[in-house]
Write an enzyme that holds these catalytic residues in place. Structure first.
Site, PDB file in Angstrom:
ATOM      1  N   ASP A  61       0.871  -1.052   0.314  1.00 46.67           N
ATOM      2  CA  ASP A  61      -0.148  -0.051  -0.040  1.00 46.67           C
ATOM      3  C   ASP A  61       0.883   1.298  -0.014  1.00 46.67           C
ATOM      4  OD1 ASP A  61      -2.254   1.448  -0.265  1.00 46.67           O
ATOM      5  OD2 ASP A  61      -2.760   0.979   2.181  1.00 46.67           O
ATOM      6  N   ASN A  90     -11.051  -2.408  -5.205  1.00 49.91           N
ATOM      7  CA  ASN A  90     -10.217  -1.542  -6.111  1.00 49.91           C
ATOM      8  C   ASN A  90     -11.057  -1.096  -7.412  1.00 49.91           C
ATOM      9  OD1 ASN A  90      -7.142  -2.783  -5.033  1.00 49.91           O
ATOM     10  ND2 ASN A  90      -8.180  -0.983  -4.381  1.00 49.91           N
TER      11      ASN A  90
END
Ligand code: IPE
Ligand code: IPE
Ligand code: MG
Length: 232
Positions: A18, A66
């Site tokens: 991330d 996502n």
């Protein structure tokens, strides 16, 4: 006498990669530049893991959530994946890496699915190392997929081992260690079932800055964790 445990190197490490967007933002670059830099961190980490004696790396590349991102970012991510996959397949053959992909096939673009199938079958006989790419992956979806498979088999009652045996990669052991970069401290629908007894390592380092030294820090934190598994 010291009570500090010394755990062996984990066999299986899972990483929530991330911070690509923030890395780009800090440099006034488009988010995709962050994802490109993130792909380089994948290569570094793969090498570091092999060097350290880890056997399996699961990398969270794209979550089922996502898809809510802007279309141009999603397109860019899949283009990058296409390029990276074709380069990795050659490298993987050279270094004995077996590629696995965990996630739902729908709604991945057909070209990507074909490329994945080719890479998975081209590396199926490799035994040195497993790279498991979590792509279009959601842990709740994975558990539901397992339960549906069991219902199809006509099961009326199930055990935890039944679920384990119907996950996307039933042959993989649970990860001993889960790393998340970028300072976020949550699972974001990653490996909910498999993480039951995983150790967690959170670092503020953004994924594109992750390297062998950071990987070593995670390993050394893991080494001295006291893993009790409910015992004393
Ligand atoms: C991780 O980086 C990569 C993917 C989720 C595909 P992010 O894109 O989430 O980066 P941040 O969290 O916005 O910094
Ligand atoms: C998790 O990161 C998914 C991947 C790394 C592929 P996100 O950036 O999507 O997670 P949230 O939205 O911060 O929870
Ligand atoms: Mg993020």
């Amino acid at each position: 006498m010291s009570q500090t445990p010394v755990n062996p190197v984990p066999q299986h490490i899972a990483i929530i990669m991330d911070g690509n967007g923030r890395w780009a933002q800090e440099r006034c670059l488009p988010r995709l530049a962050g994802h490109n830099a993130g792909a380089k961190a994948v290569e570094r980490t793969l090498k570091a893991a092999q060097k350290a004696g880890v056997k399996i790396l699961t990398l969270y590349a794209f979550s089922t959530e996502n898809w809510t991102r802007p279309a141009d970012e999603i397109d860019g991510l899949f283009k990058l994946l296409e390029q990276t996959l074709s380069r990795y397949t050659k490298e993987a053959e050279k270094y004995g890496i077996r590629l696995l992909v965990s996630g739902a096939k729908e709604p991945l673009p057909p070209a990507i699915l074909k490329q994945i199938d080719q890479a998975v079958s081209a590396t199926a006989e490799n035994t040195q190392f497993i790279l498991n790419l979590a792509l279009n992956y959601g842990a709740r979806q994975e558990i539901v997929h397992a339960v549906n498979a069991l219902l199809q088999e006509g099961k009326k009652e199930i055990q935890p081992s039944d679920i384990s045996q119907h996950l996307y990669q039933p042959s993989l052991p649970d990860p001993e260690l889960i790393i998340r970069t970028s300072g976020e401290e949550r699972l974001s629908n990653f490996l909910l079932w498999q993480a039951a007894y995983s150790e967690f390592y959170f670092t503020p380092v953004l994924w594109p800055d992750f390297d062998e030294a950071e990987f070593e820090k995670a390993l050394s934190a893991y080494r001295t964790r006291k893993r009790r598994f409910g015992g004393l």
